[in-house]
Design an enzyme around this catalytic site. Structure first.
Site, mmCIF file in Angstrom:
data_model
loop_
_atom_site.group_PDB
_atom_site.id
_atom_site.type_symbol
_atom_site.label_atom_id
_atom_site.label_comp_id
_atom_site.label_asym_id
_atom_site.label_seq_id
_atom_site.Cartn_x
_atom_site.Cartn_y
_atom_site.Cartn_z
ATOM 1 N N ALA A 10 -1.563 -0.088 1.498
ATOM 2 C CA ALA A 10 -2.749 1.366 0.780
ATOM 3 C C ALA A 10 -3.629 1.288 1.348
ATOM 4 C CB ALA A 10 -2.968 0.926 -0.781
ATOM 5 N N SER A 11 -4.060 2.348 1.932
ATOM 6 C CA SER A 11 -5.394 2.405 2.224
ATOM 7 C C SER A 11 -6.771 1.965 1.883
ATOM 8 C CB SER A 11 -5.422 4.209 2.723
ATOM 9 O OG SER A 11 -3.884 4.821 3.402
ATOM 10 N N THR A 12 -7.203 2.439 0.529
ATOM 11 C CA THR A 12 -8.235 1.499 -0.103
ATOM 12 C C THR A 12 -8.058 0.970 -0.806
ATOM 13 O OG1 THR A 12 -7.936 3.887 -2.215
ATOM 14 C CG2 THR A 12 -8.708 4.462 0.700
ATOM 15 N N GLN A 15 -6.594 2.089 -4.648
ATOM 16 C CA GLN A 15 -5.134 2.434 -4.600
ATOM 17 C C GLN A 15 -4.373 1.300 -4.948
ATOM 18 O OE1 GLN A 15 -4.644 4.427 -0.799
ATOM 19 N NE2 GLN A 15 -5.125 6.148 -2.066
#
Length: 207
Positions: A10-12, A15
């Site tokens: 996940a990007s962050t 998330q």
């Protein structure tokens, strides 16, 4: 013997990188496969250097399977960085299988004859390149729209930046103050090493 190594990203930190775990488990189970190891991280797919992805590549043996939910979990890279990652995967003779790329599914079973296998490998490689390019374009489009929105909000005096997750930061700080290791904190909070490092810098030194 081939191993299935599942990669979740996940990007962050906000998330849930493990969101697709059940889908990957179901996919493997339907084909009589067992996922031997999981590699989970919160890092942008636009970055080539991702610790857990490259740990997977180091751990993998020739003919192992790198299983992902979607190609964009593996790459939102520039063309040059995507070529570098592909070269690394190819050098280690790893098979990439993505749930959103049906032509890759045959790679998970190796049930085809040599000719059919080579044909699917060629087709799969072409489609993998195409989906990686689409993922990069989607990333760049979203970044552009985000920048335009922020510029408009700033012009209107409405932009305040991204709020910090204070509750999560406090939980991380509490765990660090109790002497927990960074890895233990990352596992408990479901966050990246970058976030732990950022919170650690805010703590007062203990005399």
């Amino acid at each position: 013997m081939s191993f299935v190594r599942a990669y979740l990203r996940a990007s962050t930190d906000e998330q849930d990188a493990s969101r697709a775990r059940a889908q990957l488990e179901a996919f493997a189970s339907e084909r009589g496969l067992r996922i031997a190891s999981w590699y989970v991280e919160n890092e942008s797919g636009s970055k080539l250097v991702r610790p857990d992805l490259f740990r997977l590549l180091r751990d993998a043996q020739p003919d192992d399977i790198l299983l992902v939910e979607q190609v964009d979990r593996l790459s939102r890279l520039t063309s040059a960085d995507w070529e570098k990652l592909k070269a690394e995967i190819a050098a280690r003779h790893i098979r990439v299988v993505a749930l959103d790329l049906p032509t890759s599914w045959i790679m998970a079973t190796q049930s085809a004859d040599e000719f059919t296998g080579r044909m699917f490998e060629a087709i799969n490689g072409m489609l993998l390149d195409m989906l990686a390019a689409v993922a990069r374009k989607d990333y760049e489009d979203r970044r552009r729209r985000q920048a335009q929105g922020q510029a408009r909000a700033k012009a209107e005096g409405k932009y305040r930046g991204r709020p910090a997750d204070l509750k999560r930061h406090k939980a991380i700080a509490d765990m660090l103050n109790r002497g927990m290791s960074w890895q233990a904190v990352m596992d408990a909070a479901g966050c990246s090493r970058t976030m732990v490092a950022a919170v650690s810098k805010t703590l007062s030194p203990v005399d």
